[in-house]
Motif scaffolding. Structure first.
Motif: not given
Lengths: 483, 83
Positions: A243-269
């Protein structure tokens, strides 16, 4: 076309290239076309449902805004939410409710005639429905203006990097970013590529390598207790990596388009309590539930016991959101119970820690709390992962049995790995923990890395890319992509 | 009639089950065991009732200390000075 594919990378490279070539005023058309094309490859004719939900939410937002009194706004909002939840309910929960009623009817000897219906779950419906609900509620509360530009609004609804599995964004954060002209920026491109590569790393080298091993135990008719214990711990690692990989890819893709998405994970374990865990895991869902379910439920509540009821209802909704099955309902209830029980016993536990002088060793105390929280989360995931309630209770019994935790049994359970798989997994798991360790010591591993010599930096980048290409396992869908 | 500042102090005592000497200007969210995240929800509900105001989610996080709470309520029309 899934995120983990050459097709997606080529598709996305083409979008980025075109995005910075076309003038800003036309970019929304490109993003919209890209988003619908991407969704069409995943969910076929459900594009129509996405379109209907978009049009409906767009006009409902305007209608809410035009109402004069708060009461009228609230009424229009509730009608809008009911319609959106009807779509979600029909596609996601019809058979769940139908099967449950049929089971009760059979037990009570009633005559119930509605058979099982073949209903396909439209991908991402849970995610975009929650975004739509937050949009309507925010307009009704006067915190968000109804968007009049249909194009920008549609992108908010269907922005392809985060459409399938979030992060669940609020309109007031995302919409303004689409309207600002984004210029080609080296830092955005570089950071975005690193986040995408890191997402591929976690997905293909951790999550997808663990998935068949975990499945071999959970799909087995008679797993041993130690196998259940080990598979559940591995499933927790798999789920996080997935799931965090999915968020990483989403955040990375959006950032390449100049869009900042909200972080979804902060080392939950590494959370020190269940409350802390939910501040670190699927953060955008947690904050959504807090703002639109928990806080309204807490209005007027002046007793802790009443707040506990609100907590349990909120987690129940979280469980049902995750899946239309009683196992998810139980999973949500377990977390609600954890949270309420944890709060109720907080002072007592503090006194015990003082009595046994644990509070004099803060580091030991912290790691004990991390371990206990992780094990509690693992126990709840027995229900998340099991296919039925009966199997879940059998597996939970295994998990709780002291004999399942015997070191010799756990060592034998490691036989579910081939030696090569174990070595490969262990190596990449250590790399992931190293990343987390640097992240805990610094604010960002990528910033830390950017301050290292060029040779070291590129060695890490090459390690990530080559590892994915050589050792990456593919073929598994994303767990949260199914919600 | 009870002054607003007294109502404010009493609301803290009722919601968080504090003794009178525990309610001071230095009181802050998370710094006493009674004012934790759940106690905060009870405190907000009590303040809404006592002062007949509506404190929405965004403002709830602003209400993170005794002083900040007074300032927030002041903005919502609760007068602590010229009453």
């Amino acid at each position: 076309m899934t995120f983990i594919s050459i097709e997606f990378l080529l598709f996305f490279a083409g979008i980025v290239f075109t995005y910075y070539l076309v003038p800003h005023k036309w970019r929304w058309i490109l993003l919209l076309a890209a988003s619908y094309s991407f969704y069409a490859t995943l969910s076929g004719y459900f594009v129509l449902l996405l379109l209907i939900s978009t049009v409906f939410t767009y006009f409902t937002g305007i209608v809410i805004e035009k109402q004069e009194t708060k009461q009228q706004k609230k009424r229009a909002m509730l009608v809008g939410i009911c319609v959106l939840l009807f779509f979600l309910g029909w596609f996601k929960y019809f058979n769940f409710v139908n099967d449950s009623i049929r089971a009760i009817s059979t037990y009570m000897n009633w005559n119930y005639a509605i058979p099982y219906q073949e209903i396909i779950l439209p991908l991402a419906i849970s995610f975009y429905t929650f975004q739509a609900v937050s949009y309507l509620v925010d307009i009704s509360r006067g915190k968000q203006k109804a968007e009049r530009h249909y194009g920008y609004f549609s992108i908010y609804f269907a922005f392809f990097p985060q459409l399938v599995a979030g992060p669940i964004e609020r309109a007031k954060k995302l919409l303004p970013q689409f309207k600002v002209e984004q210029t080609l920026n080296y830092d955005n491109i570089s950071y975005g590529m690193k986040r995408i590569a890191w997402g591929f790393f976690k997905k293909t080298l951790i999550a997808d390598r663990l998935a068949p091993i975990v499945a071999s135990v959970y799909d087995s008719p008679d797993p041993t207790g130690s196998q259940i214990v080990l598979a559940t711990v591995l499933f927790s690692i798999q789920l996080y990596a997935d799931f965090s990989a999915l968020s990483d890819i989403a955040i990375g893709c959006a950032r390449m388009l100049g869009i900042r998405l909200t972080e979804n994970f902060k080392q939950p374990h590494f959370a020190t309590s269940i409350g802390d865990f939910w501040n670190r895991w699927h953060i955008t869902l947690s904050t959504w539930l807090r703002d639109y379910i928990f806080m309204p439920l807490c209005k007027g509540k002046k007793k802790r016991s009443e707040i506990y009821v609100a907590i349990i209802i909120t987690f129940l909704i979280s469980g049902i959101w995750h899946g239309a099955a009683w196992t998810f309902v139980l999973w949500g209830l377990i977390h609600g119970f954890y949270r309420a029980f944890g709060d109720h016993t907080k002072h007592f536990r503090g006194k015990v820690a003082t009595f046994i002088r644990l509070d004099q060793s803060p580091s030991l105390h912290k790691w004990m709390k991390i371990t206990i929280t992780f094990l509690l989360v693992c126990f709840s995931r027995v229900f998340f992962r099991s296919d039925s309630v009966t199997v879940a209770f059998e597996n939970a019994q295994h998990f709780l049995s002291p004999s399942s935790w015997s070191p010799s049994g756990i060592i034998v359970a490691f036989e579910m790995f081939s030696l090569l798989d174990l070595v490969i997994f262990s190596f990449f798991f250590i790399v992931m923990q190293l990343y987390h360790y640097i992240e805990r010591k610094n604010t960002s591993t990528w910033n830390w890395l950017s301050q290292r010599p060029a040779v070291a930096r590129f060695a890490v980048y090459v390690l990530i890319v080559v590892s994915v290409l050589v050792f990456g396992a593919t073929g598994q869908g994303f767990v949260y992509g199914g919600f | 009639m009870m002054k607003n500042i007294e109502k404010y102090r009493n609301a803290f005592m009722d919601a968080l089950e504090l003794e009178e000497d525990q309610v001071s200007e230095e009181l802050a969210l998370g710094e006493t065991r009674e004012w934790d995240s759940l106690g905060h929800m009870i405190l907000i509900s009590t303040m809404e009732d006592v002062f007949d105001v509506s404190i929405d989610a965004e403002w709830m996080t602003e209400f993170d200390s005794y002083k900040a709470g007074k300032e927030l309520l002041n903005r919502l029309g609760v007068d602590f000075v010229n009453e």
